[in-house]
Design an enzyme around this catalytic site. Structure first.
Site, mmCIF file in Angstrom:
data_model
loop_
_atom_site.group_PDB
_atom_site.id
_atom_site.type_symbol
_atom_site.label_atom_id
_atom_site.label_comp_id
_atom_site.label_asym_id
_atom_site.label_seq_id
_atom_site.Cartn_x
_atom_site.Cartn_y
_atom_site.Cartn_z
ATOM 1 N N GLU A 74 47.420 40.745 40.011
ATOM 2 C CA GLU A 74 48.159 39.894 39.076
ATOM 3 C C GLU A 74 49.024 38.853 39.780
ATOM 4 O O GLU A 74 49.429 37.872 39.179
ATOM 5 C CB GLU A 74 49.056 40.776 38.191
ATOM 6 C CG GLU A 74 48.289 41.759 37.314
ATOM 7 C CD GLU A 74 47.437 41.068 36.269
ATOM 8 O OE1 GLU A 74 47.912 40.090 35.656
ATOM 9 O OE2 GLU A 74 46.286 41.503 36.084
ATOM 10 N N THR A 75 49.325 39.086 41.054
ATOM 11 C CA THR A 75 50.179 38.164 41.819
ATOM 12 C C THR A 75 49.390 37.592 42.982
ATOM 13 O O THR A 75 48.182 37.822 43.102
ATOM 14 C CB THR A 75 51.420 38.914 42.358
ATOM 15 O OG1 THR A 75 50.980 39.870 43.329
ATOM 16 C CG2 THR A 75 52.182 39.608 41.235
ATOM 17 N N HIS A 77 49.774 38.526 45.992
ATOM 18 C CA HIS A 77 49.888 39.533 47.046
ATOM 19 C C HIS A 77 48.619 39.614 47.892
ATOM 20 O O HIS A 77 48.689 39.749 49.116
ATOM 21 C CB HIS A 77 50.196 40.898 46.415
ATOM 22 C CG HIS A 77 50.350 42.004 47.395
ATOM 23 N ND1 HIS A 77 51.458 42.128 48.208
ATOM 24 C CD2 HIS A 77 49.545 43.052 47.709
ATOM 25 C CE1 HIS A 77 51.330 43.193 48.973
ATOM 26 N NE2 HIS A 77 50.173 43.772 48.696
ATOM 27 N N ARG A 117 29.979 41.806 48.620
ATOM 28 C CA ARG A 117 30.343 41.338 49.958
ATOM 29 C C ARG A 117 30.490 42.468 50.981
ATOM 30 O O ARG A 117 31.104 42.277 52.015
ATOM 31 C CB ARG A 117 31.633 40.516 49.878
ATOM 32 C CG ARG A 117 31.396 39.167 49.226
ATOM 33 C CD ARG A 117 32.702 38.443 48.931
ATOM 34 N NE ARG A 117 32.470 37.104 48.415
ATOM 35 C CZ ARG A 117 32.105 36.820 47.172
ATOM 36 N NH1 ARG A 117 31.918 37.788 46.298
ATOM 37 N NH2 ARG A 117 31.912 35.570 46.792
#
Length: 142
Positions: A74-75, A77, A117
């Site tokens: 959500e950030t 980070h 990936r």
């Protein structure tokens, strides 16, 4: 020529993905004629540089492969974690004069993209093996 000895530092965060990456890395190292002789598992990608440093200090490996998966949250980070880990990994490679390759996927990806990936681990092993071989060739010519 001596068999290339690789160390591997693996993040346990997003372990469902990093486990697949670890298996793929081991298989590819064997395929390339190298051997993963040391593995350290750490809590997250941010913790990888310290384990890489400890492994390089021991001097028993020719290169280290860093494996991790940084998924978007959500950030921002994920961006901070990935950028700082990558920077410190590069710094350690230069400090110790040995390849430390980046098999950390992310940031800015979701879980599906991360699963697509897992081959980043294979690429990191391949880069480590190639760079060790090429540096050995360079040293022999000097």
């Amino acid at each position: 020529m001596d068999k290339i000895k690789l160390g591997m530092v693996v993040s346990e965060f997003n372990r469902d993905i990093t486990y697949m990456m670890e298996i793929l890395a081991k298989e590819h190292a064997e395929f390339l004629g190298a051997e993963i002789t040391e593995v350290i598992r750490v809590p997250g990608a941010f913790d990888i540089p310290l384990a890489v440093k400890k492994m390089l200090e021991k001097g028993r490996v020719d290169a280290v492969v860093a494996i991790g998966c940084v998924i978007e949250g959500e950030t921002e980070h994920d961006e901070v974690v990935a950028q700082h880990a990558a920077r410190k990994i590069m710094d350690l490679s230069l400090e110790y004069g040995k390849p430390v390759t980046l098999g950390i996927s992310g940031p800015g990806m979701g879980r599906i993209a991360a699963q697509e990936r897992v081959d980043y681990a294979k690429r990191a092993v391949e880069a480590a093996v190639k760079l060790v071989r090429r540096l050995r060739e360079y040293e022999e010519k000097a």
